[in-house]
Write a protein that holds these residues in place. Structure first.
Motif, PDB file in Angstrom:
ATOM      1  N   TYR A 238       0.823  -1.308   0.050  1.00 15.44           N
ATOM      2  CA  TYR A 238      -0.145   0.054   0.066  1.00 15.44           C
ATOM      3  C   TYR A 238       0.989   1.152   0.050  1.00 15.44           C
ATOM      4  O   TYR A 238       0.459   1.976  -0.749  1.00 15.44           O
ATOM      5  CB  TYR A 238      -0.887  -0.079   1.251  1.00 15.44           C
ATOM      6  CG  TYR A 238      -1.797   1.018   1.492  1.00 15.44           C
ATOM      7  CD1 TYR A 238      -2.882   1.345   0.603  1.00 15.44           C
ATOM      8  CD2 TYR A 238      -1.703   2.177   2.174  1.00 15.44           C
ATOM      9  CE1 TYR A 238      -3.853   2.292   0.758  1.00 15.44           C
ATOM     10  CE2 TYR A 238      -2.428   3.384   2.081  1.00 15.44           C
ATOM     11  CZ  TYR A 238      -3.729   3.306   1.335  1.00 15.44           C
ATOM     12  OH  TYR A 238      -4.403   4.445   1.510  1.00 15.44           O
TER      13      TYR A 238
ATOM     14  N   PHE B 111       3.901   1.459  -1.049  1.00 15.69           N
ATOM     15  CA  PHE B 111       4.513   1.652  -2.478  1.00 15.69           C
ATOM     16  C   PHE B 111       3.551   2.294  -3.616  1.00 15.69           C
ATOM     17  O   PHE B 111       3.936   3.350  -4.067  1.00 15.69           O
ATOM     18  CB  PHE B 111       4.826   0.253  -3.126  1.00 15.69           C
ATOM     19  CG  PHE B 111       5.989  -0.539  -2.730  1.00 15.69           C
ATOM     20  CD1 PHE B 111       7.283   0.334  -2.799  1.00 15.69           C
ATOM     21  CD2 PHE B 111       6.157  -1.504  -2.142  1.00 15.69           C
ATOM     22  CE1 PHE B 111       8.370  -0.095  -2.475  1.00 15.69           C
ATOM     23  CE2 PHE B 111       7.509  -2.324  -1.779  1.00 15.69           C
ATOM     24  CZ  PHE B 111       8.633  -1.594  -1.923  1.00 15.69           C
ATOM     25  N   CYS B 112       2.204   1.902  -3.373  1.00 21.37           N
ATOM     26  CA  CYS B 112       1.250   2.478  -4.269  1.00 21.37           C
ATOM     27  C   CYS B 112       1.042   3.877  -4.020  1.00 21.37           C
ATOM     28  O   CYS B 112       1.038   4.671  -4.868  1.00 21.37           O
ATOM     29  CB  CYS B 112      -0.388   1.846  -3.965  1.00 21.37           C
ATOM     30  SG  CYS B 112      -0.194   0.212  -4.492  1.00 21.37           S
TER      31      CYS B 112
ATOM     32  N   PHE C  19       3.776   6.153  -5.609  1.00 28.74           N
ATOM     33  CA  PHE C  19       3.562   6.291  -6.904  1.00 28.74           C
ATOM     34  C   PHE C  19       2.350   7.055  -7.516  1.00 28.74           C
ATOM     35  O   PHE C  19       2.227   7.912  -8.248  1.00 28.74           O
ATOM     36  CB  PHE C  19       3.368   4.929  -7.731  1.00 28.74           C
ATOM     37  CG  PHE C  19       4.691   4.118  -7.835  1.00 28.74           C
ATOM     38  CD1 PHE C  19       5.791   4.578  -8.477  1.00 28.74           C
ATOM     39  CD2 PHE C  19       4.729   2.970  -6.871  1.00 28.74           C
ATOM     40  CE1 PHE C  19       7.061   3.830  -8.220  1.00 28.74           C
ATOM     41  CE2 PHE C  19       6.141   2.265  -6.711  1.00 28.74           C
ATOM     42  CZ  PHE C  19       7.343   2.723  -7.552  1.00 28.74           C
ATOM     43  N   LYS C  20       1.427   7.458  -6.266  1.00 27.39           N
ATOM     44  CA  LYS C  20       0.295   8.107  -6.732  1.00 27.39           C
ATOM     45  C   LYS C  20       0.687   9.747  -6.381  1.00 27.39           C
ATOM     46  O   LYS C  20       0.408  10.609  -7.058  1.00 27.39           O
ATOM     47  CB  LYS C  20      -0.859   8.004  -5.565  1.00 27.39           C
ATOM     48  CG  LYS C  20      -1.706   6.993  -5.926  1.00 27.39           C
ATOM     49  CD  LYS C  20      -2.622   6.370  -4.734  1.00 27.39           C
ATOM     50  CE  LYS C  20      -3.637   7.425  -4.076  1.00 27.39           C
ATOM     51  NZ  LYS C  20      -4.580   6.620  -3.357  1.00 27.39           N
TER      52      LYS C  20
ATOM     53  N   LEU D 157       4.058  10.456  -7.121  1.00 29.97           N
ATOM     54  CA  LEU D 157       4.670  10.750  -8.391  1.00 29.97           C
ATOM     55  C   LEU D 157       3.719  11.371  -9.427  1.00 29.97           C
ATOM     56  O   LEU D 157       3.977  12.164  -9.997  1.00 29.97           O
ATOM     57  CB  LEU D 157       5.492   9.468  -8.495  1.00 29.97           C
ATOM     58  CG  LEU D 157       6.855   9.324  -7.851  1.00 29.97           C
ATOM     59  CD1 LEU D 157       7.248   8.043  -8.314  1.00 29.97           C
ATOM     60  CD2 LEU D 157       7.938  10.280  -8.654  1.00 29.97           C
ATOM     61  N   ALA D 158       2.682  10.578  -9.556  1.00 27.12           N
ATOM     62  CA  ALA D 158       1.815  10.520 -10.643  1.00 27.12           C
ATOM     63  C   ALA D 158       1.345  12.151 -10.620  1.00 27.12           C
ATOM     64  O   ALA D 158       1.167  12.542 -11.688  1.00 27.12           O
ATOM     65  CB  ALA D 158       0.477   9.642 -10.734  1.00 27.12           C
ATOM     66  N   THR D 159       0.896  12.671  -9.438  1.00 26.95           N
ATOM     67  CA  THR D 159       0.210  13.994  -9.317  1.00 26.95           C
ATOM     68  C   THR D 159       1.207  15.016  -9.515  1.00 26.95           C
ATOM     69  O   THR D 159       0.886  15.957  -9.945  1.00 26.95           O
ATOM     70  CB  THR D 159      -0.475  13.997  -8.184  1.00 26.95           C
ATOM     71  OG1 THR D 159      -1.349  12.617  -7.965  1.00 26.95           O
ATOM     72  CG2 THR D 159      -1.298  15.099  -7.937  1.00 26.95           C
TER      73      THR D 159
ATOM     74  N   SER E 224       4.974  14.866  -9.941  1.00 30.02           N
ATOM     75  CA  SER E 224       6.166  14.834 -10.348  1.00 30.02           C
ATOM     76  C   SER E 224       6.424  14.456 -11.785  1.00 30.02           C
ATOM     77  O   SER E 224       5.624  14.810 -12.705  1.00 30.02           O
ATOM     78  CB  SER E 224       6.886  13.457  -9.450  1.00 30.02           C
ATOM     79  OG  SER E 224       8.211  13.760  -9.685  1.00 30.02           O
ATOM     80  N   SER E 225       7.525  13.866 -12.365  1.00 28.16           N
ATOM     81  CA  SER E 225       7.919  13.718 -13.677  1.00 28.16           C
ATOM     82  C   SER E 225       8.165  12.273 -14.174  1.00 28.16           C
ATOM     83  O   SER E 225       8.560  11.451 -13.054  1.00 28.16           O
ATOM     84  CB  SER E 225       9.014  14.570 -13.977  1.00 28.16           C
ATOM     85  OG  SER E 225      10.129  13.870 -13.177  1.00 28.16           O
TER      86      SER E 225
ATOM     87  N   LEU F 186      10.253   9.285 -11.799  1.00 33.50           N
ATOM     88  CA  LEU F 186       9.560   7.765 -11.578  1.00 33.50           C
ATOM     89  C   LEU F 186      10.593   6.761 -12.130  1.00 33.50           C
ATOM     90  O   LEU F 186      10.776   5.837 -11.487  1.00 33.50           O
ATOM     91  CB  LEU F 186       8.473   8.005 -12.692  1.00 33.50           C
ATOM     92  CG  LEU F 186       7.939   6.366 -12.809  1.00 33.50           C
ATOM     93  CD1 LEU F 186       7.290   5.578 -11.510  1.00 33.50           C
ATOM     94  CD2 LEU F 186       6.622   6.122 -13.887  1.00 33.50           C
TER      95      LEU F 186
END
Lengths: 321, 321
Positions: A115, A117-118, A121-122, A124-126, A128-129, A133
């Motif tokens: 969880y 980890f997820c 990445f959430k 990062l997605a919102t 970052s670049s 990633l």
């Protein structure tokens, strides 16, 4: 938050933002999940890695919109690996508190790590670049391989100094290295400076882990010796052992034939390691990395955060040592 | 590769590219890691999820540069969750082969799962978009929460139909849903069509899991009954049980007082579930989702892959049923 940050109010303020962002992204309708992560966030880790991201960013434009999420991602990746490491080690305590796996069970801890980890990445997605990633996922891959290396080499006395260095480079130095690097790179720092920061982070992380492994052998503190005992019982041999074993295999022959180590065996091993220059040589090795680390810092462009980085490196590496 | 794909040569060719990309990104200097993942890739999974990504992409521009990596990411996320699920369930076999955890131990399986997660994000970083990253990480979060839900509700007879549906929506339907959706969305399909595909995937996934849970109770095959036994012994109650228990709590009262179930108890539970309309009602529920799924497919714009999707849904949902 650790007292050390009182000396650096700007970093402290930004770390507060990092913590707030971590809390925001780990909010969960399942309150058991949310609370166990909240426990982790508030358990008083030193927040070294996110602080390094922030410091790295000051060698670029220092844009908080970039540095704060990057710092949160790095700390959460670190937390995720800690949770899974505790599953493997069956550790009861972490930072003086019950680990997730001892409180809720192994199964639960596997998913909490996932969880986390997820959540990384959430963020990062919102915020970052794709470049960040890529760097984060490459780093995590190396961390995983380092951990697997450690599993594979359990009870192996063939472990060389080189193998040990490869292992801790993945296990520990990688995250320190990308912390300083990503902070700088995401904030558009000069490429040469970003690379220098990457190397500083690597050398700092290597020295940090070697010192940690030395303290396990020479610490007066009982809890520290327990950590050495725990490693030895799991067949994890660190650098003081590796040097001593290389220096005088015979001294270990009797004890190494045992299938598992009692507390007395562990005491004996620690003594043999000391007598065979294991600690002395490990200290020399640590000093080499410390030296490289400070040389790198000295090469950085003038900037008030150069001093901060130097002081922190001194605090981390020279502490009880 | 499963024989079903012989009927769809174009999909089969693209699936081969997906498998090649998965192998490329999981290459590792640690051959034990690489080989255990290779075993997983080649163990004959049906590749339904990546096939759905590819089919989804045909409702957009069908650009393989986008669809193939997206499909590889989805299948690897699925594999990572399988590896960690096997750790939790302590499963010995998966697709007829030894699981990673039974072959190499739990510890190793935790890191292999993590390593697979990392590989997914590496593919995303190189071939994909931050939007896909966001959708994937949100989906993974829901999958984790679904798994934790299942852990939390073990041995709870308070489980309602609604709780069950929420659980399988996260655990199973989520990945089917984003497979069709991401395939379409990454290939610039019409937004309305992408949303329709998302719903089709959800309904298909729900029906798929319900049918799977029914087969556990009524299958003649001993291995299938073993799966029901395994779930029951772990206190995981699925929809046939939930309906039957709701219909006639008394019939279960004696058996539910036991602390653990013997094989005979499990036989008895399966019989009580059957007698109390558990299977019958679960089939009605599955039919509702199947109907929704096919209605959604019929609403899709005309396209030769509409027929393919329909045939696959029939194969998956109507098989032995």
């Amino acid at each position: 938050m650790n007292k050390i940050w009182n000396n650096y109010p700007e970093i402290k303020n930004e770390l507060k933002e990092v913590v707030a962002l971590m809390k925001k992204y780990t909010k969960c309708k399942d309150k058991k999940i949310e609370n166990s992560i909240l426990d982790l966030i508030e358990s008083g880790g030193k927040l070294l890695r996110p602080a390094f991201v922030l410091i790295g960013s000051k060698f670029g434009d220092g844009d908080r919109e970039k540095s704060v999420p990057t710092a949160a991602v790095i700390e959460m990746l670190h937390m995720a690996t800690l949770v899974h490491d505790d599953v493997i080690d069956e550790s009861k305590l972490r930072r003086g508190k019950l680990t997730i796996q001892s409180k809720y069970g192994k199964d639960y801890a596997v998913y909490i790590g996932d969880y986390l980890f997820c959540c990384c990445f959430k963020i990062l997605a919102t915020h970052s670049s794709l470049r960040a990633l890529e760097i984060d996922s490459n780093a995590m891959t190396r961390i995983c391989i380092g951990e697997v290396d450690q599993l594979n080499s359990r009870f192996s006395t063939k472990l060389s100094v080189k193998d040990y260095l490869t292992r801790i480079s993945g296990k520990t130095a990688e995250l320190f290295s990308i912390s300083l690097f990503l902070g700088a790179a995401e904030c558009n720092a000069d490429k040469k400076v970003s690379r220098e920061l990457k190397n500083i982070g690597h050398n700092l992380g290597m020295a940090f882990q070697i010192i940690d492994d030395i303290l396990d052998y020479e610490g007066n503190d009982e809890s520290i010796k327990k950590s050495a005992a725990n490693d030895l019982k799991q067949g994890i041999y660190t650098i003081p052992f590796i040097y001593a074993y290389r220096n005088n295999k015979n001294a270990f022959s009797e004890i190494m034939e045992k299938e598992f180590y009692t507390d007395e065996d562990v005491e004996k091993i620690i003594k043999i390691v000391e007598e065979n220059k294991g600690i002395e040589m490990a200290k020399e090795l640590a000093n080499k990395y410390i030296e490289k680390c400070f040389k790198g810092i000295n090469r950085l462009p003038e900037n008030k955060y150069k001093k901060v980085l130097k002081e922190l490196a001194e605090w981390i590496l020279i502490r009880t040592y």
